[in-house]
Write a protein that holds these residues in place. Structure first.
Motif, short mmCIF file in Angstrom:
data_model
loop_
_atom_site.label_atom_id
_atom_site.label_comp_id
_atom_site.label_asym_id
_atom_site.label_seq_id
_atom_site.Cartn_x
_atom_site.Cartn_y
_atom_site.Cartn_z
N SER A 80 0.80 -1.20 0.09
CA SER A 80 0.05 -0.10 -0.22
C SER A 80 0.98 1.22 0.04
CB SER A 80 -0.84 -0.11 1.24
OG SER A 80 -1.48 1.08 1.57
N PRO A 81 0.55 2.30 -0.84
CA PRO A 81 1.21 3.60 -0.98
C PRO A 81 1.41 4.37 0.49
CG PRO A 81 -0.77 3.74 -2.18
CD PRO A 81 -0.62 2.34 -1.56
N PRO A 102 2.72 7.82 15.56
CA PRO A 102 3.22 8.60 14.18
C PRO A 102 2.05 8.25 13.01
CG PRO A 102 4.66 6.76 14.51
CD PRO A 102 3.74 6.91 16.02
N LEU A 103 1.79 9.03 12.15
CA LEU A 103 0.98 8.85 11.17
C LEU A 103 1.66 8.74 9.68
CD1 LEU A 103 -2.10 10.93 12.08
CD2 LEU A 103 -1.92 8.37 12.43
N SER A 104 1.10 8.13 8.75
CA SER A 104 1.70 8.56 7.49
C SER A 104 1.28 9.80 6.78
CB SER A 104 0.97 7.31 6.45
OG SER A 104 -0.40 7.69 6.26
N PRO A 105 1.84 10.49 5.98
CA PRO A 105 1.75 11.90 5.49
C PRO A 105 0.24 11.99 5.21
CG PRO A 105 3.86 10.95 4.54
CD PRO A 105 2.99 9.99 5.09
N ARG A 161 -14.93 18.26 2.76
CA ARG A 161 -14.87 16.86 1.47
C ARG A 161 -14.28 15.95 2.14
NH1 ARG A 161 -14.58 20.68 -3.47
NH2 ARG A 161 -16.84 20.87 -4.24
N ARG A 162 -13.63 16.01 3.25
CA ARG A 162 -12.86 15.00 3.94
C ARG A 162 -13.96 13.90 4.32
NH1 ARG A 162 -7.55 13.60 3.60
NH2 ARG A 162 -6.35 15.43 3.77
N TYR A 163 -15.43 14.28 4.53
CA TYR A 163 -16.21 13.47 4.67
C TYR A 163 -16.95 12.91 3.38
CZ TYR A 163 -15.54 15.52 9.23
OH TYR A 163 -15.02 15.97 10.53
N THR A 164 -17.22 11.57 3.74
CA THR A 164 -18.33 11.00 2.66
C THR A 164 -19.87 11.56 2.49
OG1 THR A 164 -19.03 9.03 3.62
CG2 THR A 164 -17.13 8.74 2.50
N ASP A 175 -4.44 9.66 -1.33
CA ASP A 175 -3.92 10.78 -0.73
C ASP A 175 -4.70 11.71 -0.02
OD1 ASP A 175 -1.06 10.03 -1.43
OD2 ASP A 175 -1.49 11.02 -3.37
N PHE A 176 -6.03 11.45 -0.31
CA PHE A 176 -6.98 12.21 0.37
C PHE A 176 -8.16 11.13 1.10
CE2 PHE A 176 -10.86 14.92 0.40
CZ PHE A 176 -10.40 16.13 0.75
#
Length: 229
Positions: free
Chosen positions: A3-4, A47-50, A73-76, A158-159
């Motif tokens: 996974s990226p 820690p979190l991924s970017p 828009r971070r929400y569905t 990425d979003f």
């Protein structure tokens, strides 16, 4: 292929269905706490991924009354937001809540947060927020546990988006029934009707987003296990 955006030092544990077409109601995390003390210790934050850090940064910005269309828009479209005062079950109502905050509060400042869960489909953080009211010159500092149930369709993007946003400020989970729950839903259903800004209107189509019946849990314990988060 890997996974990226895997959760570094996180967990592959999953908590919710993998079907992204299910409405947000299917993604509610349930938990109680021994004391209800959610004061964060940022030095112990996982820690979190970017991509995950960018999500948390946007959520914190919303709490600080810095809403934008892109952040909402971070929400569905079929998301659910559930806290002590609000139950909103689509993104249009959610937008109404975030853009209404400056009408009620003079300022809102995050005092720090601590990521305590970084699972494949769930991020949880302890959060301290100082709310200063507009009419009454008083500041209330609230410590809460914020749970972000992640959209299965965007986990590796990425979003990353959120299906269910829960904010708990004491040791008990929500019953989602009774007078208090009715008042929470009434508030979210009606506040959005008073919001005529173009930012809120941008989400009007989400009023027709898929919904599921609100699940209820009697006194609130239901299937909510005790978790020391």
């Amino acid at each position: 292929m890997a996974s990226p955006n895997p959760p570094p030092t996180g967990s592959d544990k999953t908590n919710f269905p993998s079907d992204a077409s299910l409405p947000g109601e299917h993604f509610e995390v349930r938990q109680t706490h021994l004391t209800g003390d959610y004061k964060p210790d940022p030095s112990k934050s996982l820690p979190l991924s970017p991509a995950r850090q960018a999500l948390v940064d946007d959520i914190i910005a919303l709490y600080e009354m810095r809403p934008t269309v892109e952040r909402v828009r971070r929400y569905t479209a079929d998301c659910v937001y559930n806290d002590q005062f609000v139950y909103a079950n689509d993104r249009h109502k959610m937008a109404g809540q975030w853009f209404a905050l400056p009408k009620l509060f003079k300022s809102a400042q995050s005092q720090g947060y601590q990521v305590v869960t970084n699972d494949r489909d769930l991020i949880q953080f302890r959060h301290e927020e100082a709310w200063t009211f507009k009419i009454i010159p008083k500041t209330a500092v609230i410590n809460a546990l914020v749970s972000l149930s992640l959209d299965p369709a965007s986990l590796d993007s990425d979003f990353i988006r959120v299906k269910y946003h829960k904010d708990q400020a004491n040791d008990q989970d929500y019953s989602n029934e009774g007078f208090g729950a009715t008042l929470k839903k009434w508030q979210s259903d009606n506040v959005v009707k008073l919001m005529s800004s173009p930012e809120v209107k941008a989400f009007e189509a989400d009023r027709d987003a898929g919904k599921a019946p609100r699940r209820t849990y009697g006194e609130g314990r239901g299937d909510a296990p005790v978790k020391d988060l």
